[in-house]
Design a protein around this motif. Structure first.
Motif, mmCIF file in Angstrom:
data_model
loop_
_atom_site.group_PDB
_atom_site.id
_atom_site.type_symbol
_atom_site.label_atom_id
_atom_site.label_comp_id
_atom_site.label_asym_id
_atom_site.label_seq_id
_atom_site.Cartn_x
_atom_site.Cartn_y
_atom_site.Cartn_z
ATOM 1 N N ILE A 113 0.836 -1.204 0.000
ATOM 2 C CA ILE A 113 0.000 0.000 0.000
ATOM 3 C C ILE A 113 0.870 1.253 0.000
ATOM 4 N N GLU A 114 1.904 1.249 0.838
ATOM 5 C CA GLU A 114 2.802 2.404 0.910
ATOM 6 C C GLU A 114 3.396 2.726 -0.458
ATOM 7 N N GLN A 115 3.827 1.696 -1.158
ATOM 8 C CA GLN A 115 4.463 1.919 -2.458
ATOM 9 C C GLN A 115 3.467 2.400 -3.507
ATOM 10 N N ILE A 116 2.250 1.889 -3.448
ATOM 11 C CA ILE A 116 1.230 2.359 -4.393
ATOM 12 C C ILE A 116 0.946 3.839 -4.155
ATOM 13 N N SER B 117 -4.537 -9.602 -0.729
ATOM 14 C CA SER B 117 -4.053 -10.987 -0.606
ATOM 15 C C SER B 117 -3.067 -11.315 -1.725
ATOM 16 N N GLN B 118 -3.348 -10.824 -2.922
ATOM 17 C CA GLN B 118 -2.458 -11.049 -4.059
ATOM 18 C C GLN B 118 -1.104 -10.380 -3.834
ATOM 19 N N TRP B 119 -1.116 -9.138 -3.339
ATOM 20 C CA TRP B 119 0.146 -8.435 -3.080
ATOM 21 C C TRP B 119 0.961 -9.155 -2.021
ATOM 22 N N ILE B 120 0.290 -9.626 -0.966
ATOM 23 C CA ILE B 120 0.990 -10.354 0.094
ATOM 24 C C ILE B 120 1.617 -11.623 -0.478
ATOM 25 N N TYR B 121 0.875 -12.306 -1.343
ATOM 26 C CA TYR B 121 1.382 -13.524 -1.974
ATOM 27 C C TYR B 121 2.651 -13.229 -2.778
ATOM 28 N N GLN B 122 2.618 -12.168 -3.566
ATOM 29 C CA GLN B 122 3.772 -11.830 -4.395
ATOM 30 C C GLN B 122 4.995 -11.472 -3.549
ATOM 31 N N ILE B 123 4.772 -10.750 -2.457
ATOM 32 C CA ILE B 123 5.880 -10.332 -1.600
ATOM 33 C C ILE B 123 6.390 -11.493 -0.755
ATOM 34 N N ALA B 124 5.476 -12.225 -0.117
ATOM 35 C CA ALA B 124 5.865 -13.273 0.829
ATOM 36 C C ALA B 124 6.307 -14.561 0.141
ATOM 37 N N GLN B 125 5.647 -14.920 -0.943
ATOM 38 C CA GLN B 125 5.913 -16.206 -1.579
ATOM 39 C C GLN B 125 6.760 -16.094 -2.841
ATOM 40 N N GLU B 126 6.460 -15.096 -3.648
ATOM 41 C CA GLU B 126 7.222 -14.924 -4.884
ATOM 42 C C GLU B 126 8.481 -14.085 -4.681
ATOM 43 N N LYS B 127 8.627 -13.524 -3.487
ATOM 44 C CA LYS B 127 9.797 -12.734 -3.104
ATOM 45 C C LYS B 127 10.011 -11.512 -3.999
ATOM 46 N N GLU B 128 8.904 -10.947 -4.456
ATOM 47 C CA GLU B 128 8.990 -9.722 -5.249
ATOM 48 C C GLU B 128 9.121 -8.518 -4.322
ATOM 49 N N LEU B 129 9.773 -7.477 -4.809
ATOM 50 C CA LEU B 129 9.915 -6.255 -4.036
ATOM 51 C C LEU B 129 8.586 -5.508 -3.997
ATOM 52 N N PRO B 130 8.237 -4.908 -2.861
ATOM 53 C CA PRO B 130 6.969 -4.172 -2.769
ATOM 54 C C PRO B 130 6.823 -3.103 -3.844
ATOM 55 N N GLU B 131 7.925 -2.406 -4.169
ATOM 56 C CA GLU B 131 7.829 -1.365 -5.201
ATOM 57 C C GLU B 131 7.522 -1.944 -6.580
ATOM 58 N N ASP B 132 8.004 -3.176 -6.845
ATOM 59 C CA ASP B 132 7.707 -3.818 -8.128
ATOM 60 C C ASP B 132 6.259 -4.306 -8.175
ATOM 61 N N VAL B 133 5.794 -4.822 -7.043
ATOM 62 C CA VAL B 133 4.393 -5.251 -6.952
ATOM 63 C C VAL B 133 3.476 -4.059 -7.181
ATOM 64 N N ALA B 134 3.812 -2.940 -6.571
ATOM 65 C CA ALA B 134 3.000 -1.728 -6.715
ATOM 66 C C ALA B 134 3.006 -1.225 -8.155
ATOM 67 N N GLU B 135 4.168 -1.191 -8.752
ATOM 68 C CA GLU B 135 4.272 -0.692 -10.122
ATOM 69 C C GLU B 135 3.453 -1.545 -11.085
ATOM 70 N N GLU B 136 3.527 -2.868 -10.922
ATOM 71 C CA GLU B 136 2.764 -3.769 -11.785
ATOM 72 C C GLU B 136 1.262 -3.535 -11.627
#
Length: 338
Positions: free
Chosen positions: A42-45, A303-322
């Motif tokens: 959320i912060e990154q978005i 839930s999707q963002w948490i999955y990407q960060i916690a399981q896919e090990k994506e950076l929060p800023e990349d999740v937000a940008e996508e």
């Protein structure tokens, strides 16, 4: 002489540019970081949208929630935004700073997302055995579906050791009557999630406390068991809580014989989760305040963002940008809605 003139002109130009730069300095908006994965996304978005569309610099400062509330209340800009306020766990500052009749120094977005808690089972177990309610657990034949150690009793996870929720779920088991056929097992959250993965691979039963949003609800088909609707807290220590009801379904007692004296015969109250921001932004930067008022998220997205960060090990800023790139219509609504 010509060189002196050129040098003077250069100095004047530099001074002029410096003055122009100062005059055009951007406002700074500060977000308090509260560390969990949902908040990080959320912060990154917020940061990326505000910096691109609202011409502000955004800083993110890691601190505790009490410091964020105190800073938003003061309204001096040291921290302007709390990105993820769970009103169930932040009831006291929410009442003090946000609710009408309090200080009203902090505002919240119009539309919160909803957080839920409860007991969950795999979808394949529900579909095959028609287990829909917590009352269905009070049957020996059902309990055997969740027997992990072969002792004939079902096993359920009430939460990790040290979590306050453990006692609540033990009271629920007794109040609903399934404690006769189930026993609690006490392991860490990480071990429980490993057991969940194994259960799914083997198509075995597993009964456990969980909440939404969380990444496991993206990874697995999980079903929340039905409970009667929450009607209020009946405990004496909740007398000043907005949901206090002396005849309510939720009576949690501390001290000796807490399990026998307590009774919880209903679901968790659904929790509204808000974005909160300092009221001072209304005068300091109206556009930012209006934007924050319009922002809204869905439990499914989080839930999707948490999955990407916690399981896919994506950076929060990349999740937000996508997410921003794929949801430009939503961003437009946040920015333009009056």
């Amino acid at each position: 002489m010509m060189n002196k003139i050129i040098k003077k002109l250069g100095l004047a130009t530099t001074l002029t540019l410096g003055i122009t730069h100062v005059a055009a300095a951007k406002d700074t908006v500060v977000i308090g970081e509260v560390s969990w994965d949902a908040s990080l996304a959320i912060e990154q978005i917020l940061k990326q949208v505000m910096e691109k569309h609202l011409d502000v610099d955004v800083k993110i400062i890691a601190t505790d929630q009490s410091a964020i509330w105190a800073a938003m209340d003061k309204g001096k800009g040291s921290i302007d935004i709390h990105p993820d306020v769970w009103t169930s766990s932040q009831a006291e500052p929410w009442a003090k700073f946000v609710v009408k009749g309090g200080k009203e120094s902090v505002l919240a977005n119009q539309k919160p997302y909803m957080g839920t808690e409860g007991l969950f089972i795999p979808g394949y177990i529900q579909d095959e055995y028609d287990i829909n309610s917590v009352y269905d657990l009070a049957k020996p034949e059902v309990a055997k579906l969740f027997d992990q150690d072969g002792d004939g009793k079902g096993d359920f996870w009430p939460g990790a050791p040290g979590w306050g929720i453990v006692k609540v779920n033990q009271v629920k088991a007794r109040s609903y009557g399934f404690d006769k056929y189930f026993k609690a097992f006490h392991v860490s959250d990480a071990i429980l999630r490993a057991q969940l993965k194994t259960a799914y691979r083997k198509k075995k039963g597993i009964l456990f406390y969980s909440w939404t949003p969380d990444w496991i609800h993206k990874a697995y088909d999980l079903r929340k068991l039905e409970e009667p609707k929450f009607t209020g807290y009946a405990s004496d220590d909740k007398r000043h809580h907005p949901s206090y009801n002396p005849d309510g379904c939720w009576k949690m007692v501390e001290g000796d014989n807490w399990l026998e004296k307590s009774s919880i015969t209903c679901d968790w109250p659904e929790t509204k989760v808000y974005l909160a921001y300092s009221k001072s932004l209304l005068t300091r930067n109206t556009q930012v305040a209006q934007f924050l008022n319009n922002v809204s998220f869905t439990t499914d997205d989080i839930s999707q963002w948490i999955y990407q960060i916690a399981q896919e090990k994506e950076l929060p800023e990349d999740v937000a940008e996508e997410w921003i790139n794929n949801n430009q219509n939503v961003i437009t609504q946040w920015l333009n809605q009056s």
